[in-house]
Design a protein around this motif. Sequence first.
Motif, PDB file in Angstrom:
ATOM      1  N   TYR A 151      23.230 -19.515 -47.532  1.00  0.00           N
ATOM      2  CA  TYR A 151      22.108 -19.193 -46.640  1.00  0.00           C
ATOM      3  C   TYR A 151      20.966 -18.570 -47.440  1.00  0.00           C
ATOM      4  CZ  TYR A 151      19.279 -17.273 -42.906  1.00  0.00           C
ATOM      5  OH  TYR A 151      18.234 -16.986 -42.081  1.00  0.00           O
ATOM      6  N   PHE A 152      19.734 -18.994 -47.120  1.00  0.00           N
ATOM      7  CA  PHE A 152      18.541 -18.500 -47.807  1.00  0.00           C
ATOM      8  C   PHE A 152      17.501 -18.084 -46.768  1.00  0.00           C
ATOM      9  CE2 PHE A 152      20.687 -21.746 -50.225  1.00  0.00           C
ATOM     10  CZ  PHE A 152      20.856 -21.139 -51.466  1.00  0.00           C
ATOM     11  N   GLY A 153      17.168 -16.792 -46.775  1.00  0.00           N
ATOM     12  CA  GLY A 153      16.181 -16.346 -45.797  1.00  0.00           C
ATOM     13  C   GLY A 153      16.054 -14.843 -45.786  1.00  0.00           C
ATOM     14  N   GLN A 154      15.456 -14.380 -44.738  1.00  0.00           N
ATOM     15  CA  GLN A 154      15.198 -12.962 -44.553  1.00  0.00           C
ATOM     16  C   GLN A 154      16.164 -12.406 -43.521  1.00  0.00           C
ATOM     17  OE1 GLN A 154      11.012 -11.026 -44.197  1.00  0.00           O
ATOM     18  NE2 GLN A 154      11.498 -11.722 -42.143  1.00  0.00           N
ATOM     19  N   ASP A 155      16.661 -11.201 -43.749  1.00  0.00           N
ATOM     20  CA  ASP A 155      17.459 -10.525 -42.734  1.00  0.00           C
ATOM     21  C   ASP A 155      16.466  -9.963 -41.715  1.00  0.00           C
ATOM     22  OD1 ASP A 155      18.876  -8.597 -41.211  1.00  0.00           O
ATOM     23  OD2 ASP A 155      20.388  -8.466 -42.784  1.00  0.00           O
ATOM     24  N   GLU A 156      16.386 -10.616 -40.569  1.00  0.00           N
ATOM     25  CA  GLU A 156      15.329 -10.282 -39.604  1.00  0.00           C
ATOM     26  C   GLU A 156      15.488  -8.877 -39.020  1.00  0.00           C
ATOM     27  OE1 GLU A 156      12.995 -12.093 -39.814  1.00  0.00           O
ATOM     28  OE2 GLU A 156      13.579 -14.178 -40.050  1.00  0.00           O
ATOM     29  N   SER A 157      16.711  -8.430 -38.880  1.00  0.00           N
ATOM     30  CA  SER A 157      16.930  -7.077 -38.381  1.00  0.00           C
ATOM     31  C   SER A 157      16.419  -6.042 -39.391  1.00  0.00           C
ATOM     32  CB  SER A 157      18.415  -6.857 -38.088  1.00  0.00           C
ATOM     33  OG  SER A 157      18.639  -5.547 -37.604  1.00  0.00           O
ATOM     34  N   VAL A 158      16.731  -6.273 -40.660  1.00  0.00           N
ATOM     35  CA  VAL A 158      16.241  -5.386 -41.721  1.00  0.00           C
ATOM     36  C   VAL A 158      14.720  -5.397 -41.764  1.00  0.00           C
ATOM     37  CG1 VAL A 158      16.141  -5.070 -44.220  1.00  0.00           C
ATOM     38  CG2 VAL A 158      18.326  -5.554 -43.121  1.00  0.00           C
ATOM     39  N   ALA A 159      14.142  -6.596 -41.656  1.00  0.00           N
ATOM     40  CA  ALA A 159      12.686  -6.707 -41.678  1.00  0.00           C
ATOM     41  C   ALA A 159      12.056  -5.974 -40.500  1.00  0.00           C
ATOM     42  CB  ALA A 159      12.276  -8.181 -41.667  1.00  0.00           C
ATOM     43  N   GLY A 160      12.660  -6.127 -39.323  1.00  0.00           N
ATOM     44  CA  GLY A 160      12.133  -5.443 -38.141  1.00  0.00           C
ATOM     45  C   GLY A 160      12.198  -3.927 -38.282  1.00  0.00           C
ATOM     46  N   ARG A 161      13.305  -3.434 -38.839  1.00  0.00           N
ATOM     47  CA  ARG A 161      13.417  -1.986 -39.030  1.00  0.00           C
ATOM     48  C   ARG A 161      12.383  -1.490 -40.042  1.00  0.00           C
ATOM     49  NH1 ARG A 161      19.027  -3.277 -38.878  1.00  0.00           N
ATOM     50  NH2 ARG A 161      19.260  -2.986 -41.130  1.00  0.00           N
ATOM     51  N   ALA A 162      12.115  -2.305 -41.054  1.00  0.00           N
ATOM     52  CA  ALA A 162      11.100  -1.926 -42.037  1.00  0.00           C
ATOM     53  C   ALA A 162       9.715  -1.860 -41.397  1.00  0.00           C
ATOM     54  CB  ALA A 162      11.094  -2.927 -43.189  1.00  0.00           C
ATOM     55  N   VAL A 163       9.449  -2.758 -40.463  1.00  0.00           N
ATOM     56  CA  VAL A 163       8.169  -2.713 -39.744  1.00  0.00           C
ATOM     57  C   VAL A 163       8.098  -1.461 -38.884  1.00  0.00           C
ATOM     58  CG1 VAL A 163       6.797  -3.819 -37.926  1.00  0.00           C
ATOM     59  CG2 VAL A 163       7.763  -5.195 -39.780  1.00  0.00           C
ATOM     60  N   GLY A 164       9.200  -1.121 -38.233  1.00  0.00           N
ATOM     61  CA  GLY A 164       9.213   0.108 -37.430  1.00  0.00           C
ATOM     62  C   GLY A 164       8.894   1.328 -38.271  1.00  0.00           C
ATOM     63  N   ASP A 165       9.490   1.400 -39.449  1.00  0.00           N
ATOM     64  CA  ASP A 165       9.189   2.511 -40.362  1.00  0.00           C
ATOM     65  C   ASP A 165       7.712   2.504 -40.762  1.00  0.00           C
ATOM     66  OD1 ASP A 165      11.796   3.464 -40.363  1.00  0.00           O
ATOM     67  OD2 ASP A 165      12.379   2.273 -42.119  1.00  0.00           O
ATOM     68  N   LYS A 166       7.196   1.301 -41.000  1.00  0.00           N
ATOM     69  CA  LYS A 166       5.793   1.165 -41.393  1.00  0.00           C
ATOM     70  C   LYS A 166       4.875   1.675 -40.284  1.00  0.00           C
ATOM     71  CE  LYS A 166       2.903  -0.929 -44.433  1.00  0.00           C
ATOM     72  NZ  LYS A 166       2.876  -0.627 -45.887  1.00  0.00           N
ATOM     73  N   LEU A 167       5.191   1.344 -39.056  1.00  0.00           N
ATOM     74  CA  LEU A 167       4.374   1.787 -37.923  1.00  0.00           C
ATOM     75  C   LEU A 167       4.435   3.307 -37.766  1.00  0.00           C
ATOM     76  CD1 LEU A 167       5.124  -0.939 -35.217  1.00  0.00           C
ATOM     77  CD2 LEU A 167       3.243  -0.837 -36.871  1.00  0.00           C
ATOM     78  N   ASP A 168       5.602   3.889 -38.026  1.00  0.00           N
ATOM     79  CA  ASP A 168       5.694   5.353 -38.005  1.00  0.00           C
ATOM     80  C   ASP A 168       4.763   5.957 -39.042  1.00  0.00           C
ATOM     81  OD1 ASP A 168       7.525   5.588 -35.922  1.00  0.00           O
ATOM     82  OD2 ASP A 168       9.267   5.440 -37.264  1.00  0.00           O
ATOM     83  N   GLY A 169       4.748   5.360 -40.225  1.00  0.00           N
ATOM     84  CA  GLY A 169       3.873   5.859 -41.283  1.00  0.00           C
ATOM     85  C   GLY A 169       2.404   5.734 -40.930  1.00  0.00           C
ATOM     86  N   LEU A 170       2.072   4.737 -40.100  1.00  0.00           N
ATOM     87  CA  LEU A 170       0.687   4.540 -39.668  1.00  0.00           C
ATOM     88  C   LEU A 170       0.362   5.335 -38.408  1.00  0.00           C
ATOM     89  CD1 LEU A 170       0.490   0.681 -40.260  1.00  0.00           C
ATOM     90  CD2 LEU A 170      -0.646   2.460 -41.613  1.00  0.00           C
ATOM     91  N   ARG A 171       1.343   6.081 -37.914  1.00  0.00           N
ATOM     92  CA  ARG A 171       1.191   6.953 -36.736  1.00  0.00           C
ATOM     93  C   ARG A 171       0.869   6.184 -35.462  1.00  0.00           C
ATOM     94  NH1 ARG A 171      -2.025  12.248 -39.261  1.00  0.00           N
ATOM     95  NH2 ARG A 171      -0.455  12.694 -40.896  1.00  0.00           N
ATOM     96  N   ALA A 172       1.437   5.003 -35.351  1.00  0.00           N
ATOM     97  CA  ALA A 172       1.292   4.255 -34.103  1.00  0.00           C
ATOM     98  C   ALA A 172       2.148   4.907 -33.021  1.00  0.00           C
ATOM     99  CB  ALA A 172       1.717   2.811 -34.317  1.00  0.00           C
ATOM    100  N   ARG A 173       1.799   4.667 -31.765  1.00  0.00           N
ATOM    101  CA  ARG A 173       2.509   5.300 -30.644  1.00  0.00           C
ATOM    102  C   ARG A 173       3.159   4.286 -29.700  1.00  0.00           C
ATOM    103  NH1 ARG A 173       3.320  10.279 -32.525  1.00  0.00           N
ATOM    104  NH2 ARG A 173       1.365  11.326 -33.125  1.00  0.00           N
TER     105      ARG A 173
END
Length: 334
Positions: A151-173
């Motif tokens: 299998y070749f691809g992105q772990d979508e759950s990991v990617a989604g969690r990384a986006v959540g962390d990114k949004l926290d860093g950007l102070r989104a609500r």
Amino acid sequence: MNTPPPPHASGRLARLAALASAVCLLVSGCSFLGTAGDDADPAGASGAGMKVALITHGGKGDAFWDLVRRGAEAAAAKDGIDLTYAGDADPLAQADLVRDAVRDKVDGIAVTLAKPAAMRGPVARAKAAGIPVVGLNSGIDAWRPTGLLEYFGQDESVAGRAVGDKLDGLRARHALCVVHERGNVALEARCAGVRKTFRGDTDNLYVDGSDMNAVTATIASRLRQDSSIDEVVTLGAQYGLSAVEAVRQAGSRAKVATFDLDKDVVQAVRRGQVQFAVDQQPYLQGYLAVDALWLYRTNGNISGGGVSPVLTGPAFVTRSNVSAVARFAAAGTR
């Protein structure tokens, strides 16, 4: 009286005679010496002419799948593979495409598992016919139970969690996660991942991804209804651009982030219209999937040992690093 030649002259004459004899033998095609064409098998020769089918759930006109296909074609050209590509967003139609490939007696199949249940039967049929099948892009939690080789691809759950962390860093609500294909396991996993790590509120918005005007209108309507939404997260490059337009139409102050990347999103990131893009490298997914089938046939290689996926993302593209990928995006490979 004849004087024999000195020992060193005699040795030189013997060597010259042997060399002349060897040249004569080579020119005449002496069989006992053999030739390069008799036994040598240059790297990849045993894979030359093999047929591979790449079958995705991508619909027509989706630039993302153009990137996957270009990567696959690059690998096929390198390996001497006869590659065919087909895609259908309807899982039953995609399953029929896999069955067609089995009937065509291809040497390998690369397939996406956006709707894994629909693929189980066709993959089992391919395996019964001795055809190796690898997965790419969608189905990271389903490829092993479905019986895929790699299998070749992105772990979508990991990617989604990384986006959540990114949004926290950007102070989104308050984030709005826009799902453009209902039931697609990869898309659902992305939004679920965002929700797991993002400390603010996350709402899913389901849209008809086949109608871009409707996508823009639906996002704009939701933004007008709820002014607390300060971040729109889309799950495909073109939908990110639709979200930018929706924000403008709604007069909203919401920011936009998106999964996936293309040349238009690169420009939007440069202009500050899109905060960041999550790049899963679709060109690489297509390339690795096809090349893996060639390596398996010619050298018995199995990436990840058949138990671990090969991850191609996530990588964040922001205004600070977008220049590094811009020229590749312009060339249609990122």
